[in-house]
Design a protein around this motif. Structure first.
Motif, mmCIF file in Angstrom:
data_model
loop_
_atom_site.group_PDB
_atom_site.id
_atom_site.type_symbol
_atom_site.label_atom_id
_atom_site.label_comp_id
_atom_site.label_asym_id
_atom_site.label_seq_id
_atom_site.Cartn_x
_atom_site.Cartn_y
_atom_site.Cartn_z
ATOM 1 N N GLY A 53 0.865 -1.137 -0.028
ATOM 2 C CA GLY A 53 0.101 0.006 -0.042
ATOM 3 C C GLY A 53 0.881 1.224 0.004
ATOM 4 O O GLY A 53 2.249 1.215 -0.126
ATOM 5 N N GLY A 54 0.206 2.436 0.023
ATOM 6 C CA GLY A 54 1.111 3.545 -0.083
ATOM 7 C C GLY A 54 1.816 3.762 1.300
ATOM 8 O O GLY A 54 2.935 4.422 1.275
ATOM 9 N N THR A 55 1.285 3.540 2.589
ATOM 10 C CA THR A 55 1.579 3.786 3.731
ATOM 11 C C THR A 55 3.242 3.572 3.995
ATOM 12 O O THR A 55 3.975 4.197 4.547
ATOM 13 N N PRO A 56 3.732 1.988 3.525
ATOM 14 C CA PRO A 56 5.086 1.804 4.113
ATOM 15 C C PRO A 56 6.133 2.212 2.936
ATOM 16 O O PRO A 56 7.255 1.959 3.337
ATOM 17 N N LEU B 144 1.868 -9.894 3.746
ATOM 18 C CA LEU B 144 0.323 -10.287 4.262
ATOM 19 C C LEU B 144 -0.350 -10.629 3.312
ATOM 20 O O LEU B 144 -1.294 -11.626 3.437
ATOM 21 N N ASP B 145 -0.244 -10.236 2.034
ATOM 22 C CA ASP B 145 -1.350 -10.571 1.067
ATOM 23 C C ASP B 145 -0.673 -10.295 -0.406
ATOM 24 O O ASP B 145 0.398 -9.941 -0.683
ATOM 25 N N GLU B 146 -1.572 -10.771 -1.437
ATOM 26 C CA GLU B 146 -1.456 -10.527 -2.928
ATOM 27 C C GLU B 146 -2.725 -10.671 -3.616
ATOM 28 O O GLU B 146 -3.729 -11.185 -3.308
ATOM 29 N N LEU C 67 1.938 -3.556 9.983
ATOM 30 C CA LEU C 67 0.616 -3.350 8.925
ATOM 31 C C LEU C 67 0.278 -1.924 8.839
ATOM 32 O O LEU C 67 0.873 -1.108 9.396
ATOM 33 N N GLY C 68 -0.494 -1.730 7.893
ATOM 34 C CA GLY C 68 -1.126 -0.473 7.495
ATOM 35 C C GLY C 68 -2.744 -0.649 7.661
ATOM 36 O O GLY C 68 -3.002 -1.829 8.336
ATOM 37 N N ILE C 69 -3.431 0.120 7.454
ATOM 38 C CA ILE C 69 -4.901 -0.246 7.613
ATOM 39 C C ILE C 69 -5.738 0.227 6.292
ATOM 40 O O ILE C 69 -5.415 1.691 5.877
ATOM 41 N N GLY C 70 -6.789 -0.307 6.028
ATOM 42 C CA GLY C 70 -7.615 0.288 4.986
ATOM 43 C C GLY C 70 -8.671 1.096 5.348
ATOM 44 O O GLY C 70 -8.921 1.190 6.717
ATOM 45 N N GLY D 118 -11.117 -0.066 7.637
ATOM 46 C CA GLY D 118 -10.694 -1.099 8.962
ATOM 47 C C GLY D 118 -10.076 -2.516 8.474
ATOM 48 O O GLY D 118 -9.734 -3.266 9.767
ATOM 49 N N HIS D 119 -9.937 -2.690 7.218
ATOM 50 C CA HIS D 119 -9.175 -4.045 6.778
ATOM 51 C C HIS D 119 -7.684 -4.006 7.161
ATOM 52 O O HIS D 119 -7.133 -2.976 7.212
ATOM 53 N N ILE D 120 -7.269 -5.242 7.425
ATOM 54 C CA ILE D 120 -5.866 -5.506 7.830
ATOM 55 C C ILE D 120 -5.525 -6.502 6.886
ATOM 56 O O ILE D 120 -6.171 -7.626 6.901
ATOM 57 N N GLY D 121 -4.337 -6.279 6.109
ATOM 58 C CA GLY D 121 -3.885 -7.080 5.102
ATOM 59 C C GLY D 121 -5.157 -6.841 4.045
ATOM 60 O O GLY D 121 -5.481 -5.806 3.796
ATOM 61 N N PHE D 122 -5.830 -8.038 3.735
ATOM 62 C CA PHE D 122 -7.214 -7.737 3.017
ATOM 63 C C PHE D 122 -8.181 -8.818 3.928
ATOM 64 O O PHE D 122 -9.106 -9.172 3.292
ATOM 65 N N ASN D 123 -7.956 -8.518 5.069
ATOM 66 C CA ASN D 123 -9.231 -8.877 5.959
ATOM 67 C C ASN D 123 -10.276 -7.967 6.042
ATOM 68 O O ASN D 123 -10.170 -7.066 6.935
ATOM 69 N N LYS E 102 -7.959 1.853 -6.760
ATOM 70 C CA LYS E 102 -7.825 2.216 -8.061
ATOM 71 C C LYS E 102 -6.978 3.325 -8.350
ATOM 72 O O LYS E 102 -6.606 3.136 -9.531
ATOM 73 N N ARG E 103 -6.460 4.054 -7.583
ATOM 74 C CA ARG E 103 -5.343 5.078 -7.719
ATOM 75 C C ARG E 103 -4.015 4.561 -8.363
ATOM 76 O O ARG E 103 -3.332 5.254 -8.986
ATOM 77 N N PHE E 104 -3.789 3.255 -8.100
ATOM 78 C CA PHE E 104 -2.580 2.444 -8.622
ATOM 79 C C PHE E 104 -2.921 1.820 -9.922
ATOM 80 O O PHE E 104 -1.976 1.484 -10.235
ATOM 81 N N GLU F 24 -7.501 11.450 6.826
ATOM 82 C CA GLU F 24 -8.498 10.793 6.297
ATOM 83 C C GLU F 24 -8.660 9.296 6.905
ATOM 84 O O GLU F 24 -9.906 8.644 7.092
ATOM 85 N N LYS F 25 -7.455 8.918 7.636
ATOM 86 C CA LYS F 25 -7.551 7.670 8.366
ATOM 87 C C LYS F 25 -7.944 8.027 9.880
ATOM 88 O O LYS F 25 -7.997 6.875 10.813
ATOM 89 N N ALA F 26 -7.826 9.153 10.276
ATOM 90 C CA ALA F 26 -8.217 9.500 11.882
ATOM 91 C C ALA F 26 -9.578 8.722 12.288
ATOM 92 O O ALA F 26 -9.109 7.972 13.504
HETATM 93 N N1 GLP Z 1 -3.899 -4.744 1.230
HETATM 94 C C1 GLP Z 1 -3.536 -3.496 1.427
HETATM 95 C C2 GLP Z 1 -3.449 -3.331 3.161
HETATM 96 O O1 GLP Z 1 -2.276 -4.038 3.564
HETATM 97 C C3 GLP Z 1 -3.079 -1.665 3.199
HETATM 98 O O2 GLP Z 1 -2.937 -1.739 4.710
HETATM 99 C C4 GLP Z 1 -4.302 -1.001 2.667
HETATM 100 C C5 GLP Z 1 -3.900 0.601 3.117
HETATM 101 O O3 GLP Z 1 -3.043 1.039 1.997
HETATM 102 P P1 GLP Z 1 -2.677 2.572 1.715
HETATM 103 O O4 GLP Z 1 -1.500 2.425 2.791
HETATM 104 O O5 GLP Z 1 -2.429 2.837 0.622
HETATM 105 O O6 GLP Z 1 -3.735 3.477 2.443
HETATM 106 O O7 GLP Z 1 -4.239 -1.296 1.234
HETATM 107 C C6 GLP Z 1 -4.497 -2.555 0.947
HETATM 108 O O8 GLP Z 1 -5.598 -2.804 0.709
#
Ligand code: GLP
Length: 243
Positions: free
Chosen positions: A37-40, A66-68, A131-134, A137-142, A166-168, A201-203
């Protein structure tokens, strides 16, 4: 949970990178859980800088992502294997065979999921899971749901998640509808977790994660039940804990 707030993204990236680097320095064969994701992106750049300065080595470290996405070739710019090579693995001394990203193109995805869990069981537990967060509130793609998965599984992505990602891509139709993700059960088995949350926007979702009810409708809220979670953010959110 321990909450660290930063005035700016650069300081946050440096601090998050330092935590991962100090883990690898203390335990050269550490098992790291990686995120995309963009965060890391910024903290991976800080890790690369420190590696290039000769101040850390990943030669014995292992990583599990975490995911693919399902159905994206690894040559595709937005496949998470490609993302990790481009943003980190190609620039440090980690051995390719010690890096693991679920295979979203496996002919038998369920077998791939079981195989991923077996590898994590044999080589884990994860010492530090990033971890980042969607936005939902999703973690990975949970994704938010009435139930969550223990192990790695194939998930149908929520429309809001596809919209957010979709921005990617050039068009929403290019955004995969499915992905393979580590389950919340596996994520919660990590010895320590570093959750990085960026942008105003994630607050609201961070507040729900830290202070809201523990619910499968906000998968990140399950982190309240983990004994060692460090949250690093530039959001103006407080952790309301009363003893
Ligand atoms: N699967 C990833 C997540 O692992 C990530 O935490 C989330 C947030 O992404 P971003 O950091 O771009 O907001 O996006 C994706 O959905």
């Amino acid at each position: 949970m321990i909450l660290h707030k930063f005035k700016n993204s650069a300081d946050l990236d440096r601090a998050a990178a330092d935590l991962i680097i100090s883990m690898v320095r203390a335990k050269p064969n550490a098992v790291l859980g990686m995120a995309t994701g963009g965060t890391p992106v910024g903290l991976y750049q800080e890790i690369v800088k420190t590696y290039k300065a000769g101040l850390v080595s990943f030669a014995s470290a292992k990583t599990f992502n975490l995911d693919e996405y399902v159905g994206l070739p690894v040559t595709h710019q937005e496949s998470y294997r490609n993302f990790m090579q481009r943003n980190l693995f190609d620039h440090i001394d980690i051995k390719r065979e010690n890096t693991h990203v679920p295979d979203g193109n496996a002919t038998d995805v369920d077998a791939e999921c079981r195989n991923y869990d077996r590898m994590m069981f044999e080589q884990g537990p994860v010492d530090l899971q990033l971890l980042g967060i969607g936005g939902n509130g999703h973690i990975g793609f949970n994704e938010p749901d009435t139930q969550l998965s223990r192990g790695t599984y194939k998930v149908t992505l929520k429309q809001e998640t596809r919209e957010a990602n979709k921005r990617f891509f050039n068009h929403i139709d290019e955004v995969p509808t499915h992905a393979v993700t580590m389950g919340m059960g596996t994520i919660m088995q990590a010895k320590a977790i570093l959750l990085v949350v960026k942008g105003a926007e994630k607050a609201a979702i961070l507040d729900a994660t830290l202070n809201g009810p523990i619910t499968t409708l906000v998968p990140a809220s399950l982190l309240q039940t983990h004994p060692r979670v460090i949250v690093m953010t530039d959001c103006d959110v407080d952790y309301k804990v009363s003893f």
